[in-house]
Design a protein around this motif. Structure first.
Motif, short mmCIF file in Angstrom:
data_model
loop_
_atom_site.label_atom_id
_atom_site.label_comp_id
_atom_site.label_asym_id
_atom_site.label_seq_id
_atom_site.Cartn_x
_atom_site.Cartn_y
_atom_site.Cartn_z
N ALA A 8 -2.48 -139.38 21.78
CA ALA A 8 -3.48 -139.54 20.72
C ALA A 8 -2.96 -140.50 19.65
N PHE A 9 -1.70 -140.35 19.28
CA PHE A 9 -1.12 -141.22 18.25
C PHE A 9 -1.08 -142.67 18.73
N LYS A 10 -0.66 -142.87 19.98
CA LYS A 10 -0.58 -144.21 20.54
C LYS A 10 -1.95 -144.87 20.57
N ARG A 11 -2.95 -144.12 21.00
CA ARG A 11 -4.31 -144.66 21.10
C ARG A 11 -4.93 -144.92 19.73
N SER A 12 -4.49 -144.14 18.74
CA SER A 12 -5.11 -144.25 17.42
C SER A 12 -4.44 -145.28 16.52
#
Length: 234
Positions: A8-12
């Motif tokens: 989620a962090f990478k995508r966000s």
């Protein structure tokens, strides 16, 4: 669980870059109208509607009535009628997290949630929750920081409110590039242009959103079949 958070962090990360800057723009505008960082923080926590928060700055400063604010909110955020239809299946089994996910569904979060299947080992439901929470956190941090900066430094705020429009254009282009089926995008553009010509710049938003929602509802089965076909073809 940790894999879901990391993914989620990478995508966000692209949203973080945009939200910190755009949130700061909102905070600066709000502070320039005489409202402190406390206002920026709580508006971003409880309203969390980027473009509407920009509009709300002028509504607050101009002393708009509740009816005027409600109508303006409907006009600005009517596009979420379309989002709601397309997210019915994705959010149907989210349990207690569902109300928050509905509340936190912004344009950018929508693009991440609908941006393909999650990799193996990542819990999709947890990914939906964490990416929604992270995106709102970026906006809260950016808007609060902007108000704090604006209270100590003077800015020429002319043109800052166009930043949300610029972000919407970027999101549209990324969605176009990321999918093979452009039918929904073409419907959205065509309906908006036709309604703009019919109703003018001040009155086209709600009619165009209603037209888009109706068209996508009618064509939902066709769009679902094409989406399934894209997944099978890789």
């Amino acid at each position: 669980h940790l894999m879901s958070i990391r993914y989620a962090f990478k995508r966000s990360l692209p949203v973080m870059a945009g939200y910190l800057v755009l949130g700061m723009g909102f905070g600066i505008l709000l502070e320039a109208k005489g409202y402190s960082a406390v206002w920026a923080f709580f508006m971003s926590v409880f309203i969390y509607a980027g473009s509407m928060q920009y509009v709300a700055v002028d509504l607050l400063a101009g002393g708009a009535s509740l009816i005027s604010a409600a109508l303006m909110t409907l006009m600005v955020n009517a596009r979420h009628l379309f989002y709601g239809i397309s997210m019915i299946n994705r959010y149907k089994d989210m349990g207690k997290k569902k109300p928050y996910l509905v509340f936190a569904l912004t344009d950018e979060t929508y693009s991440l949630v609908c941006g393909g299947e999650v990799p193996q080992g990542v819990d999709q439901k947890k990914y939906f929750f964490w990416v929604s929470l992270m995106n709102q956190s970026y906006w809260i941090i950016g808007s609060t920081a902007g108000a704090l900066i604006g209270s100590h430094l003077s800015f020429n705020t002319e043109g800052i409110d166009f930043s949300m429009t610029a972000l919407f254009i970027v999101v549209f282009i990324e969605q176009w590039k990321g999918t093979k089926n452009h039918l929904s995008a073409v419907i959205g553009v065509a309906a908006s242009v036709i309604c703009l010509l019919l109703f003018g710049a001040d009155g086209f938003l709600i009619p165009s959103m209603l037209a888009i929602t109706a068209a996508l509802t009618v064509l939902r089965k066709i769009l679902d079949k094409k989406e399934e076909g894209e997944k099978k073809n890789g």
